[in-house]
Write a protein that holds these residues in place. Sequence first.
Motif, mmCIF file in Angstrom:
data_model
loop_
_atom_site.group_PDB
_atom_site.id
_atom_site.type_symbol
_atom_site.label_atom_id
_atom_site.label_comp_id
_atom_site.label_asym_id
_atom_site.label_seq_id
_atom_site.Cartn_x
_atom_site.Cartn_y
_atom_site.Cartn_z
ATOM 1 N N ILE A 22 3.507 -7.461 4.925
ATOM 2 C CA ILE A 22 4.224 -8.726 4.719
ATOM 3 C C ILE A 22 4.175 -9.530 6.012
ATOM 4 C CG2 ILE A 22 6.455 -9.786 4.150
ATOM 5 C CD1 ILE A 22 7.162 -7.243 2.618
ATOM 6 N N TRP A 23 3.816 -10.810 5.872
ATOM 7 C CA TRP A 23 3.800 -11.683 7.043
ATOM 8 C C TRP A 23 5.199 -12.262 7.257
ATOM 9 C CZ3 TRP A 23 -0.011 -12.445 10.544
ATOM 10 C CH2 TRP A 23 -1.281 -11.947 10.202
ATOM 11 N N GLU A 24 5.677 -12.193 8.490
ATOM 12 C CA GLU A 24 7.016 -12.700 8.824
ATOM 13 C C GLU A 24 6.910 -13.741 9.932
ATOM 14 O OE1 GLU A 24 10.222 -10.342 10.977
ATOM 15 O OE2 GLU A 24 10.924 -10.227 8.891
ATOM 16 N N TYR A 25 7.511 -14.895 9.677
ATOM 17 C CA TYR A 25 7.434 -15.998 10.640
ATOM 18 C C TYR A 25 8.595 -15.918 11.625
ATOM 19 C CZ TYR A 25 7.338 -20.754 12.484
ATOM 20 O OH TYR A 25 7.304 -21.846 13.313
ATOM 21 N N THR A 26 8.287 -16.059 12.935
ATOM 22 C CA THR A 26 9.303 -16.048 13.991
ATOM 23 C C THR A 26 9.459 -17.459 14.538
ATOM 24 O OG1 THR A 26 8.654 -13.782 14.568
ATOM 25 C CG2 THR A 26 10.002 -14.990 16.160
ATOM 26 N N PRO A 27 10.607 -18.104 14.297
ATOM 27 C CA PRO A 27 10.790 -19.492 14.758
ATOM 28 C C PRO A 27 10.676 -19.642 16.264
ATOM 29 C CG PRO A 27 12.480 -18.863 13.171
ATOM 30 C CD PRO A 27 11.764 -17.630 13.526
ATOM 31 N N GLU A 28 11.140 -18.636 17.018
ATOM 32 C CA GLU A 28 11.112 -18.745 18.474
ATOM 33 C C GLU A 28 9.684 -18.868 19.008
ATOM 34 O OE1 GLU A 28 12.674 -16.451 16.804
ATOM 35 O OE2 GLU A 28 14.797 -17.001 17.076
#
Length: 342
Positions: A329-335
């Motif tokens: 699963i691809w997870e986006y990190t806002p930082e």
Amino acid sequence: MTIVPCNQLSLADVFSECQDIYESDKPEFLSLLQSNIDLDEIIPDSFRNHFYASTGRTRKYPLHAFLWALIIQRIFSIPTDSLLLVFLKYSRHLREFCGFTKVPDSSGTEAWVTENSPKFANRIIKQLKVYAKANHFNSNYDPYKAAYGSMPSHAAANDQIKQLYVDGHFCYVYKIGIVTSGLGIVRHLDFYNKDFLDAHPELVPNKKSDSPDEDKSIHDARLLVPTLQDFFRAHPLIEPKTFLGDAAFDSVGLYKALLTGDIFGDNKHFSAAYIPLNSRSHLENIDYKINENGIPCCPKEDSIPMRYECISKLRSGVPRYTFVCPKIIWEYTPETKHSHRK
């Protein structure tokens, strides 16, 4: 006056009748072939005279017998010559139809040299077995591979008759490269002799290994590009789009040559190449598996095929395909404003 009714012949009826005979009565089907095909009208006189020339080899089998056997091979879709010989051996009807009094020896397609005698290889293998026993070699010693390394690379009588490993046995033959169309029609021949090697100085002979299967695969792969170069040079108007080859051509370098660049002429290359996976190829980690479609499987669950993710190119221009586990699963990190696999 009695009028006899006329019936118009239907091609569909004729085909149906032939098919019924083919499936239900093979001897009658053979008789039907013999009564409708006149080989004497097909064979050119020049070819027949050359075949039976008094200055050539003594012919133990008639020309008609060979031609009928080849016709039967195509009709019954017999894939190999060796299997055709098996059919001829066990089918009296087939032998009599072709005109063979006995089944031909497959060595008739090989060069007539001492090295093609079964006794030649058997003598070397027997000597190596005695040598291994006298020196107490362990069970990993393979006398057959050792025999391959000990056998000469060409026949003593003619250095153009090269050693080859075909269908599980050693033989000494004149090597030929054949390019055919998708229908199997021969379009080009290359004789792998001294003239061919002189025309392609980049083909430096490789040192033999202890694996005849691997040597044959490497040999076939190295000869493909020069053979196709000769083909395109001889037939500049032919522009094939698809390449079909066997597993011996399954190598990264060949895919680049076949699908990109100008190696066959100005912007001349294939649009697609269909080559079976080479069974001798393997992954770096022996625990990884590849399914029957060539898709790598998940290292943790080998029943799950990996999912195609992206394509990138190496410095050489060869495309590299990336596969990942379908459970990723691809997870986006806002930082960081980046995605990462989870």
